[in-house]
Each structure stands twice: as C-alpha cells, then as structure tokens.
Scaffold this motif. Sequence first.
Motif, PDB file in Angstrom:
ATOM      1  N   ILE A 299       0.853  -1.195   0.000  1.00 36.21           N
ATOM      2  CA  ILE A 299       0.000   0.000   0.000  1.00 36.21           C
ATOM      3  C   ILE A 299       0.886   1.241   0.000  1.00 36.21           C
ATOM      4  N   GLU A 300       0.469   2.238  -0.757  1.00 31.27           N
ATOM      5  CA  GLU A 300       1.214   3.499  -0.745  1.00 31.27           C
ATOM      6  C   GLU A 300       0.303   4.638  -0.315  1.00 31.27           C
ATOM      7  N   LEU A 301       0.794   5.437   0.608  1.00 31.14           N
ATOM      8  CA  LEU A 301       0.014   6.592   1.048  1.00 31.14           C
ATOM      9  C   LEU A 301       0.888   7.839   1.009  1.00 31.14           C
TER      10      LEU A 301
ATOM     11  N   GLY B 149      -3.960  15.272   5.057  1.00 30.28           N
ATOM     12  CA  GLY B 149      -4.592  13.965   4.963  1.00 30.28           C
ATOM     13  C   GLY B 149      -3.625  12.946   4.396  1.00 30.28           C
ATOM     14  N   PHE B 150      -4.034  11.691   4.443  1.00 31.01           N
ATOM     15  CA  PHE B 150      -3.265  10.609   3.838  1.00 31.01           C
ATOM     16  C   PHE B 150      -3.907  10.278   2.487  1.00 31.01           C
ATOM     17  N   SER B 151      -3.331  10.779   1.420  1.00 31.80           N
ATOM     18  CA  SER B 151      -3.859  10.557   0.063  1.00 31.80           C
ATOM     19  C   SER B 151      -5.321  10.974  -0.058  1.00 31.80           C
ATOM     20  N   GLN B 152      -5.766  11.819   0.811  1.00 31.42           N
ATOM     21  CA  GLN B 152      -7.098  12.407   0.701  1.00 31.42           C
ATOM     22  C   GLN B 152      -7.075  13.736   1.450  1.00 31.42           C
ATOM     23  N   SER B 153      -8.219  14.447   1.415  1.00 25.56           N
ATOM     24  CA  SER B 153      -8.150  15.822   1.906  1.00 25.56           C
ATOM     25  C   SER B 153      -8.144  15.934   3.430  1.00 25.56           C
TER      26      SER B 153
ATOM     27  N   GLU C 259      -0.481 -12.082   8.550  1.00 24.35           N
ATOM     28  CA  GLU C 259      -0.101 -11.627   7.213  1.00 24.35           C
ATOM     29  C   GLU C 259       0.718 -10.351   7.351  1.00 24.35           C
ATOM     30  N   ASN C 260       1.722 -10.222   6.487  1.00 24.80           N
ATOM     31  CA  ASN C 260       2.551  -9.014   6.488  1.00 24.80           C
ATOM     32  C   ASN C 260       2.054  -8.059   5.419  1.00 24.80           C
ATOM     33  N   THR C 261       1.996  -6.790   5.765  1.00 25.89           N
ATOM     34  CA  THR C 261       1.615  -5.798   4.758  1.00 25.89           C
ATOM     35  C   THR C 261       2.648  -4.687   4.725  1.00 25.89           C
ATOM     36  N   ARG C 262       3.083  -4.369   3.501  1.00 30.66           N
ATOM     37  CA  ARG C 262       4.044  -3.289   3.321  1.00 30.66           C
ATOM     38  C   ARG C 262       3.271  -1.985   3.099  1.00 30.66           C
ATOM     39  N   ILE C 263       3.667  -0.956   3.820  1.00 33.08           N
ATOM     40  CA  ILE C 263       3.047   0.356   3.596  1.00 33.08           C
ATOM     41  C   ILE C 263       4.163   1.366   3.375  1.00 33.08           C
ATOM     42  N   ARG C 264       4.021   2.129   2.325  1.00 34.39           N
ATOM     43  CA  ARG C 264       4.993   3.194   2.067  1.00 34.39           C
ATOM     44  C   ARG C 264       4.317   4.538   2.288  1.00 34.39           C
TER      45      ARG C 264
END
Length: 493
Positions: A57-59, A78-82, A94-99
């Motif tokens: 996921i990218e934010l 905001g994070f990729s929003q207003s 489960e592993n989740t990558r966030i940038r």
Amino acid sequence: MKKILILIVILLSLGATGIWLLEDDDFTASTPFNTHEAENELAVPTLIDSREFDHDIELTIQNAEHEFYDGISSETMGFSQSYLGPTIKLYDNENTRIRFTNEIGEETTIHGHGLHVPGNLDGGPQNSIGDGETWDVTLPIQQQASTNWYHPHLHGNTAAQVHAGLAGMYIIEDENSLSLPLPKSYGVDDIPLIIQDRNFTDGVMEKYSVDEDEMMDGKREDTLVINGTIDPYIEVPQGWIRLRLLNGSNARFYDFHLADNEPFYKIATEGGFLEEPVEITSMLMVPGERNEVMIDLSDGNTRELLAELLPVDDDRFGSNKKHIEQVLEIRVDQSIQGEGELPEQLNTIIPWDEDDAVVIREFELEMEEMEESMSHGDMMDMHSMFSINGKAMDMSRIDEEVNLGDIEIWRITRDEMDHPFHMHGVSFLILSENGRPPAPEDQGWKDTVLVGYGWTELIMKFEHEATEEYPYMYHCHILEHEDGGMMGQFTVQ
Ligand code: C2O
Ligand code: CU
Ligand code: CU
C-alpha cells in the motif's frame, strides 16, 4: 394572545439554547441536546483491503483543502485524501508493506496505535520521516481482530499534525472475526466513526494553536466532526449495525449514548472482542480509545447517537451540568435487510495471572500549575509542566527496561486531572481500579485507559522487542500533554 406569548417564550428559549451550546458552563441537566439538523451524509473513509492490494500500500502524507461546509475550504492534511486517511484492513498472520511518503513540508512519523509490532516498526518519535522522504514499513500482524489507528507521533508536534487531519483506521481481521456472524460490510453495516472536535470561523476550520489554559486542559473545541463530516447522518439496512468508534480528539472525553437511553451492546475494546456482548446504555471514551458496539435497528426507526462532552472537572460525575451533542443520525432503509447478527459468544479471554507478574511498576502522571513553572523563571518551557514520575519526556533517556516475555503489573496514578494513559506495543487488561475489578464492558484487551482518582492497575505480557534505538512509548493521550512531556520510553528485550 397567551398562546402566541408562550410560543415566543419557547422560540426564545430554543434560540438561547443554540447560543448556550457554545459554552460548557451554561448547561443544565434540562438543556435539550444540540438540535443541529443532520444534513450531511457521513463520509466513510475509503477502504484499502491489504488482500486486494497484494499487501503493498502506498500513502502520501499531504497538505490539502477540505470542505467541512459546502463551498468553503479549510487548510488541512490527509493521507492521500483531503482529511484523515483511508481505512486499512490488515489480517492476523499476514505481512503488509506500507509506504508513507511525506509531502507536508515538515518532519513527521506515523505510529500504528494498537499494533503489536516491534519498536523499529512502531512509528514512534524515533521513526522520523523527513520532508520528501518515504518510510517503507512492513507490518507483521500477529494479533487478534481489533480496531486500531495510525497518526503522527513526532515529539512536540503530534497535536498539531493530528489536528490538521492526519489520522486513519487500521482494522485487523482474524479467523475468529471472519467466522462470526457480525455485520461485516464496511460502510454499510460495519461503520467506522472517527470522532473529533474542531472550531470553525465562518465555516473555516481554525488552525491549531494553544494558549496556556488549553495546554493544561487539552485543546477542546466546539463542533463535532465525524469522519470529517459535520452534522452527519447515515442510512443503513434494517437489522443490526456495528459501529467502530475511535475517539480521535486531541483532548475531549465523551460519554456516548442513544436518545432516550436505549440500550446497545459493546462487543469490543481496543485490543479485541469481549468474551460476550455487554448491554450498556452509555460508554465513556477518552482520546485514543476505540470500542465496537452493535445497535438493533430491526424496528426500522431512526436512532440518534449522542455524546455528552465531559467537562474538565475532577468531580464531573457529581456535576448536573451536561453538554450533549448529536454525533450521528442513523436512518434505516427498510427496503434492505441487514445480514449481521449479535453472536452470544465473541471471544475467549485468558487473563494473565497476577502471581506470574515479575514486577509492579508505578507511574504518576503529573502536572504543574502555570504559576509554579513561571516562578521557575521559564514559563515558556512547557516541558517542565508535564511529567511522569517527575521526569518530562526526553528522547535520549530510556525510562524503563522490560524483559521480553515478562508479565508485569503497571500501577498508574495521577496528581491533578484525569488522563488517558496509553502504552505502545502491547495490550493490557485492567486488573483493578482502586482495588475493584473493572465493569464487564471494560474487561477486554486495551491499550488506552482513563486514569482517574486513585489508582489503575494494568496487567500485560511483553511479547515484542523494542531496542534503545527504537523504544516504545507510554504517555498521556491528551495530545497537548503528550507534546508537553507527559511521556516516557521503555525497551523490551
Ligand atoms: Cu496514539 Cu503513542 O499514540
Ligand atoms: Cu500508540
Ligand atoms: Cu494528560
């Protein structure tokens, strides 16, 4: 004539009520709740399900403009929003990558509040993301289904960045939560509610600033904002709905209830489900806390979710003044039947045994009056005003060292006002409040707790590592107090 006079008196008192709503102190028990019309459809943050995004996921952490009122924009972040950020769904095992890419023009960090991840992935003050930089973090989720959140944690600047709009939800699912017949349709019958308070001038959100009183009491503002929406309503299917409440306010304490004190059911605290639903008629939430509740709408009638905005007051339970606001109007679309149910059994909670605790650590949350700190000749040094065990937060000092795998009891007290106490990296159970066990609805896994008069004893097991380089935090979640230094650091290794 008499009738007209009575009408005028009623209208005048209604008008006056509208004005009184701005002042905490002018409330009486008989004041009706704020009757703003629920005229705006509740915004539901976009859902990013990690499974549908290949666990990648990218934010963008960005400056933005948000219309709280139609046609009037406010400067926000905001994070990729207003305003705020998407809800990110993560799964146990489960592993989740966030940038996270920082484009706000100043340093920040992004903490996963409630996540049980090692210190170097926790997003505390040491995990700095410089302007223009990307923080690339892979979260190894090993914990039960729960509602958590992410927000900045830059030391000394957390309050302003959260206030500008930087906050979002993490929802964790596990085998148990997926198998329970609960409402699960995000935004339809499983609804996130991020509750905040903001001030507006001519429809524009006031920028963050604090005076001395607001530092002491915490920044408390007049208009409730729910998921970035003012005066919201939502239309839901007929049947059971599930609300995930997050008190994302800087400092406000809320007591939530339904109109007419209709009962509802608490099903989860911060760290997971309760063993079984607990019927309640009100629910106190301090900043940082999350709770999940279920409401039975099978009769098809509209409900009003209300909140009492609690005053800063030591004996608030004895006070008969109430300031009540509507949080959300819940309308039922009777042409759609909901699919969720309220299960009888939700979880199994095996409490840690007190006898297995290797240590009792004591923490006192302390505040110094302004006069005292002025007499020290440094009134601008807020760090001298807030402390824990006599010490203000110092990023270069480790306050407590915990052995990985240990069970401990933490006993928290406070000197002046009530504080929400929060710990990173772990969920605890409330062992006792002044020697008494907590109410059934509070007997779940938590990471944030109201510390009031007397003492609050918490029991927890430390299962994740945090080094001196990336320690965990414990702190007051009134963000002004946290920024002011009511925070400490601990290692687990
Ligand atoms: Cu929600 Cu240390 O923070
Ligand atoms: Cu946290
Ligand atoms: Cu505090």
